[in-house]
Design a protein around this motif. Structure first.
Motif, short mmCIF file in Angstrom:
data_model
loop_
_atom_site.label_atom_id
_atom_site.label_comp_id
_atom_site.label_asym_id
_atom_site.label_seq_id
_atom_site.Cartn_x
_atom_site.Cartn_y
_atom_site.Cartn_z
N MET A 1 12.48 35.43 -27.41
CA MET A 1 12.00 36.66 -28.05
C MET A 1 10.66 36.37 -28.70
SD MET A 1 13.97 38.72 -31.00
CE MET A 1 13.10 39.32 -32.39
N THR A 3 7.82 36.40 -31.24
CA THR A 3 7.69 36.74 -32.66
C THR A 3 6.29 37.23 -32.91
OG1 THR A 3 7.11 34.46 -33.13
CG2 THR A 3 9.41 35.05 -33.35
N PRO A 4 6.10 38.09 -33.90
CA PRO A 4 4.75 38.57 -34.17
C PRO A 4 3.89 37.43 -34.71
CG PRO A 4 6.34 39.46 -35.74
CD PRO A 4 7.14 38.75 -34.70
N ALA A 5 2.59 37.57 -34.56
CA ALA A 5 1.67 36.51 -34.98
C ALA A 5 1.80 36.30 -36.48
CB ALA A 5 0.24 36.91 -34.63
N PHE A 8 -1.92 34.22 -41.95
CA PHE A 8 -2.10 33.11 -42.86
C PHE A 8 -1.98 33.60 -44.29
CE2 PHE A 8 -3.47 29.24 -44.56
CZ PHE A 8 -4.42 29.48 -45.53
N LYS A 9 -1.13 32.95 -45.08
CA LYS A 9 -1.00 33.30 -46.48
C LYS A 9 -1.37 32.08 -47.30
CE LYS A 9 2.46 36.93 -46.79
NZ LYS A 9 2.29 37.50 -45.45
N PRO A 10 -2.40 32.16 -48.09
CA PRO A 10 -2.74 31.01 -48.91
C PRO A 10 -1.65 30.75 -49.94
CG PRO A 10 -4.44 32.72 -49.04
CD PRO A 10 -3.31 33.30 -48.29
N ALA B 112 11.14 36.91 -38.72
CA ALA B 112 9.82 37.38 -38.31
C ALA B 112 9.41 38.58 -39.16
CB ALA B 112 9.84 37.76 -36.83
N GLN B 116 6.28 38.57 -41.89
CA GLN B 116 5.18 39.50 -41.66
C GLN B 116 4.93 40.37 -42.88
OE1 GLN B 116 3.38 39.41 -38.99
NE2 GLN B 116 2.13 41.20 -39.25
N THR B 194 -10.99 30.58 -52.53
CA THR B 194 -9.78 30.60 -51.74
C THR B 194 -10.01 29.70 -50.53
OG1 THR B 194 -8.18 32.00 -50.60
CG2 THR B 194 -10.48 32.64 -50.42
N TYR B 195 -8.97 29.52 -49.77
CA TYR B 195 -9.11 28.58 -48.66
C TYR B 195 -8.44 29.17 -47.42
CZ TYR B 195 -4.19 27.25 -48.85
OH TYR B 195 -2.82 27.27 -48.80
N TYR B 200 -3.55 28.34 -37.69
CA TYR B 200 -2.64 28.99 -38.64
C TYR B 200 -1.27 28.35 -38.63
CZ TYR B 200 -5.96 32.86 -39.12
OH TYR B 200 -7.05 33.62 -39.36
N PHE B 214 -8.23 29.21 -56.51
CA PHE B 214 -7.51 30.31 -57.16
C PHE B 214 -7.67 30.33 -58.67
CE2 PHE B 214 -6.02 31.21 -53.14
CZ PHE B 214 -5.26 30.20 -52.61
N PRO B 265 -7.11 37.43 -52.00
CA PRO B 265 -5.67 37.33 -51.68
C PRO B 265 -5.03 36.18 -52.42
CG PRO B 265 -6.97 36.46 -49.89
CD PRO B 265 -7.95 37.01 -50.88
N PRO B 267 -2.26 34.12 -54.42
CA PRO B 267 -0.81 34.11 -54.27
C PRO B 267 -0.04 34.35 -55.55
CG PRO B 267 -1.72 31.93 -54.00
CD PRO B 267 -2.86 32.82 -54.29
#
Lengths: 98, 286
Positions: A1, A3-5, A8-10, B112, B116, B194-195, B200, B214, B265, B267
């Motif tokens: 299946m 998965t969505p991309a 990136f979360k800092p 997922a 997201q 930020t970085y 990814y 930050f 952004p 955290p």
């Protein structure tokens, strides 16, 4: 299946932020570390002593919270806490410190 | 008796929906059948369907009470096939299988969806890896190279660059890298950074123990400082099949000027003038 991309979360650092070394007290140790890196093809494993010394300088000058070296990943290096001095270069070859 | 039965028949046949055309034929048949009483007992059990006209759904049902036939019922309409026990069992089992399958499919879907949209993010996942992990992690063998790049907002007047463009290390080994920042202007400038990590997929394994991001950082006029980044790459990097051929990670820091209305952004934490590591306010020495 599919998965969505993943976006990136800092993430914040574990121990927060380094205070800025406005007075440059640890600048010498930083230069030694950079010199070691450039001499060793920027191989981190060869310059770990120097990086540890730099961090120790920071700890001693209230620029970093004191921490057990094992918790910073330096468990494999010998303890050199008694040997750091701001004024003179550190001789890292010796086992004990005079 | 036959006359009584015929009357009963008439009564039933007069109901709406029954076919009056067949009435005479059926009544003749019943009369014939009932005359052969000896045969009736062997042919018809109580409440047994004795006769059925194929295709029309018309049936004669004989109700026996003792040795006498009390009534003849004309049933019309299509016979309904009742669901047998086997069918019901198959339906039930397939329903169970479908729900179990949905449960299995739901796990990656849920992950997922949450990654997201950011639901279910706990402080542990937000904060990066556990501090104690560093103490017990083992060094890997695979050599990775980390590249360092610096970027800044176009209007930001600091000079910001990395002191080394790359570094070779192994997962599980803590490393120190430096950036340099300089304020060439005559006024103190506050910056915040930020970085980003490329690729990814590798970002989840890149753990910063301490850095300069930050948090607002102030630089005095004409001041030049070193900004360290203390980090490690999680040993589990080696186990990820998607990263089997990715041996290079690029770390890029971007500085912005900290002013009202700036939305980075971040955290979830940001404090002006104080650092969580020491708890002391950042002093600006003149």
């Amino acid at each position: 299946m599919a998965t969505p991309a993943v976006r990136f979360k800092p993430r914040p650092p574990d121990r927060g932020s380094f205070p800025i070394d406005h007075n440059g007290v640890c600048k010498n140790f930083m230069n030694e570390y950079m010199e070691c890196l450039s001499n060793n093809n920027y191989d981190n494993s060869k310059c770990r002593e120097q990086s540890k010394v730099y961090l120790q300088c920071r700890m001693e000058n209230q620029l970093m919270e004191k921490e057990n070296w094992k918790r910073l990943g330096y468990a494999d290096l010998k303890e050199t806490t008694d040997c750091v001095s701001k004024d003179k270069k550190l001789d890292l070859v010796k086992d004990d410190c005079a | 008796m036959i006359i009584n039965l015929t009357k009963t028949f008439q009564h039933i046949a007069s109901r709406p929906g029954t076919q009056k055309l067949m009435f005479r034929n059926i009544s003749n048949l019943v009369r014939t059948t009932l005359q052969q009483k000896s045969k009736l007992s062997t042919l018809c059990q109580p409440k047994t369907r004795c006769w059925q006209r194929p295709g029309s759904g018309m049936e004669i049902w004989v109700q026996r009470w003792g040795s006498n036939v009390l009534c003849v019922r004309l049933a019309s309409g299509r016979p309904k096939k009742a669901m047998s026990n086997i069918d019901a069992l198959i339906y039930a089992i397939s329903l169970v299988i479908v729900w179990c399958g949905m449960g299995y499919v739901g796990v990656p879907f849920y992950k997922a969806f949450c990654s997201q949209f950011g639901f279910g993010v706990t402080p542990d996942t937000l904060r990066g890896h556990n501090r104690e992990k560093v103490e017990h992690m083992e060094r890997g063998d695979r050599v990775l190279s980390v590249g360092f790049s610096a970027d800044k907002d176009a209007a930001f007047r600091w000079n910001f660059k990395p002191q080394q463009t790359r570094m070779n290390l192994v997962p599980g080994e803590t490393a120190l890298a430096f950036y340099t920042a300089q304020n060439p202007t005559d006024k103190p400038i506050i910056g915040i950074s930020t970085y980003s990590i490329y690729p990814y997929k590798a970002a989840q394994y890149f753990n910063k123990i301490q850095c300069f991001c930050f948090e607002e950082q102030i630089l005095n006029p004409h001041e030049k400082v070193d900004m360290p980044v203390f980090f490690y790459i999680d040993p589990e990097y080696d186990d990820d099949p998607e990263l089997e051929f990715e041996n290079h990670i690029q770390l890029c820091y971007t500085f912005f000027e900290a002013k009202e209305g700036l939305n980075l952004p971040l955290p979830g934490f940001s404090s002006r003038g104080s650092t969580p590591a020491t708890g002391k306010p950042a002093t600006v020495s003149s």
